[in-house]
Write an enzyme that holds these catalytic residues in place. Structure first.
Site, PDB file in Angstrom:
ATOM      1  N   ASP A 186      13.759 -79.515 -49.198  1.00  0.00           N
ATOM      2  CA  ASP A 186      14.727 -79.122 -47.386  1.00  0.00           C
ATOM      3  C   ASP A 186      12.773 -78.181 -46.463  1.00  0.00           C
ATOM      4  OD1 ASP A 186      15.961 -77.776 -45.581  1.00  0.00           O
ATOM      5  OD2 ASP A 186      15.603 -76.051 -46.207  1.00  0.00           O
ATOM      6  N   SER A 235      20.733 -78.365 -44.680  1.00  0.00           N
ATOM      7  CA  SER A 235      19.560 -77.562 -45.177  1.00  0.00           C
ATOM      8  C   SER A 235      20.152 -76.657 -45.366  1.00  0.00           C
ATOM      9  CB  SER A 235      18.754 -77.236 -43.791  1.00  0.00           C
ATOM     10  OG  SER A 235      18.161 -76.107 -44.268  1.00  0.00           O
ATOM     11  N   LYS A 257      20.188 -75.112 -49.990  1.00  0.00           N
ATOM     12  CA  LYS A 257      19.437 -74.126 -50.183  1.00  0.00           C
ATOM     13  C   LYS A 257      20.690 -73.222 -51.290  1.00  0.00           C
ATOM     14  CE  LYS A 257      17.701 -72.688 -46.520  1.00  0.00           C
ATOM     15  NZ  LYS A 257      17.914 -73.610 -45.590  1.00  0.00           N
ATOM     16  N   ARG A 311      10.904 -80.277 -38.981  1.00  0.00           N
ATOM     17  CA  ARG A 311      12.176 -80.282 -37.532  1.00  0.00           C
ATOM     18  C   ARG A 311      11.888 -79.283 -36.321  1.00  0.00           C
ATOM     19  NH1 ARG A 311      17.209 -78.345 -40.756  1.00  0.00           N
ATOM     20  NH2 ARG A 311      18.037 -78.025 -38.406  1.00  0.00           N
TER      21      ARG A 311
END
Length: 416
Positions: free
Chosen positions: A156, A178, A182, A163
């Site tokens: 990520d 994402s 996390k 991104r």
């Protein structure tokens, strides 16, 4: 095989777990280039992903590194990104001062929305912690904020950075993957997600926000995590300060009970909901405890303790700003969060390239906020930073009218 996977993405076809794992793990190991991954990310933004593909990618992201596990219940929060959003630092300080154990893994700036890690690094906080350091700190002071290290959700971290600079930040699927990868890797049992909605957010409409919230709640259920989503408005900046160290100054003011603005009230409500979730106490009792944590100074003391423990220093000196004056008198109807977020980024507070340095003291401080009356010639805001910008954009961000506008509640809906 890379070419076949890219072709399937281009055609909008569903990919298997093995295909997704091959391509995304290939990017992590540098066998897939930035250019190839960008093609895939743009296709995801255009065509979306199936629910199963989303679940698969969450699993792949989590398994790209280690996961944290704790012997005690924890609670975490996350924001989908907004302009001037520093609620994490306020809310976590309040909760930790109330005895809640907080372990949060945060990210850097994404587009024109600020990142908690950038804010903390602006005052020298060490955000690169090992698992052992995280465990020791949460046991000692009850509060930890760390970045996505190479061992925690590294996939990520790498894709998040790509991104940021490729215009692929607004995919609901990618946002959900994402955030939830996390949160799950971070080991929290209870998660509150602040889904920002509006012009200054990655999610523009309440309809999209509800879809995103329900998607993240579904992901949480697969991992036995309790997820609560709070939909909040982000048409106007949150609070008065936009930047990095500049936002830390406002965090201090809120925790000292010197400021009563939209940042204060959202942080107050958010901390109350989270405390209620964590302890099971009634929301009224939670609100009373949160208020006492602020007014007594305990929340402020906890933030200072946290900063000191992670090696930071609360010494912030800003250079002389450019003042923006009102050209007419009236009430401020709105402040364009996206415009000021973009302007703050150009001043140096954000990054347009993954390797670009940030000017930690760049940004904007609002002297007037929505519903305030301003006289012609009064200061609307102050711009900080070494980069030259078109200051007319700052003027245009403020909409002024003769009559006092109606202030909508910042919280749109809470979804469980």
């Amino acid at each position: 095989m890379k070419e076949k996977i890219i072709e399937k993405f281009n055609l909008g076809k569903t990919l298997t777990y093995d295909e997704l794992s091959y391509f995304f793990n290939g990017y992590l190991s540098n066998d897939v280039s930035d250019e190839e991954m960008t093609i895939v990310l743009k296709n995801i933004c255009k065509n979306g992903l199936s629910e199963q593909e989303i679940f698969d990618l969450v699993d792949i992201f989590i398994k790209s590194g280690d996961t944290l596990h704790f012997d005690f219940p924890t609670i975490d929060k996350h924001s989908t990104g907004g302009v001037g959003d520093k609620t994490t630092l306020v809310v976590l300080s309040i909760l930790a001062s109330c005895g809640v154990k907080i372990v949060k893994m945060s990210g850097r700036a994404l587009g024109y929305t600020g990142g908690t890690i950038d804010k903390l690094e602006s005052i020298g906080v060490n955000v690169n912690l090992t698992y052992e350091e995280v465990l020791k700190q949460v046991n000692n002071i009850g509060m930890v904020i760390t970045s996505q290290t190479k061992n925690l959700c590294p996939m990520d971290k790498k894709i998040y950075a790509l991104r940021d600079v490729t215009g692929t930040t607004n995919s609901l699927a990618l946002i959900a993957i994402s955030i939830m990868s996390k949160k799950i890797a971070g080991g929290s049992d209870n998660i509150l997600i602040d889904v920002k909605v509006g012009r200054g957010a990655l999610v523009r409409t309440a309809k999209e926000a509800k879809l995103l919230a329900n998607l993240m709640i579904s992901i949480g259920k697969k991992y036995n995590k309790k997820v609560v989503c709070m939909l909040t408005r982000m048409d106007n900046p949150l609070g008065n300060n936009i930047g990095n160290s500049i936002e830390i100054l406002e965090v201090l003011d809120v925790l000292k009970d010197k400021v009563r603005n939209n940042l204060y009230y959202l942080s107050y409500d958010m901390a109350s909901v989270m405390l209620s979730i964590y302890t099971g106490m009634k929301i009224r009792d939670a609100r009373n405890k949160v208020k006492e944590a602020i007014t007594s100074g305990k929340a402020y003391d906890k933030f200072v303790e946290f900063v000191n423990y992670q090696g930071g220093k609360l010494e912030i000196r800003l250079e002389r700003p450019i003042e923006i004056y009102a050209k007419e008198s009236g009430f401020i109807k709105s402040i364009d969060a996206k415009e000021l977020g973009s302007l703050s980024m150009e001043l140096g507070a954000g990054r347009s390239l993954t390797n670009k340095n940030i000017d930690y003291n760049a940004g904007i401080i609002l002297e007037k906020n929505v519903c305030d009356f301003v006289s012609r010639g009064e200061t609307l805001c102050m711009l900080y930073g070494k980069n030259s910008v078109d200051i007319d954009r700052a003027f245009k961000a403020f909409k002024i009218q003769k009559n006092r506008p109606f202030m909508k509640s910042i919280i749109i809906k809470i979804i469980k």
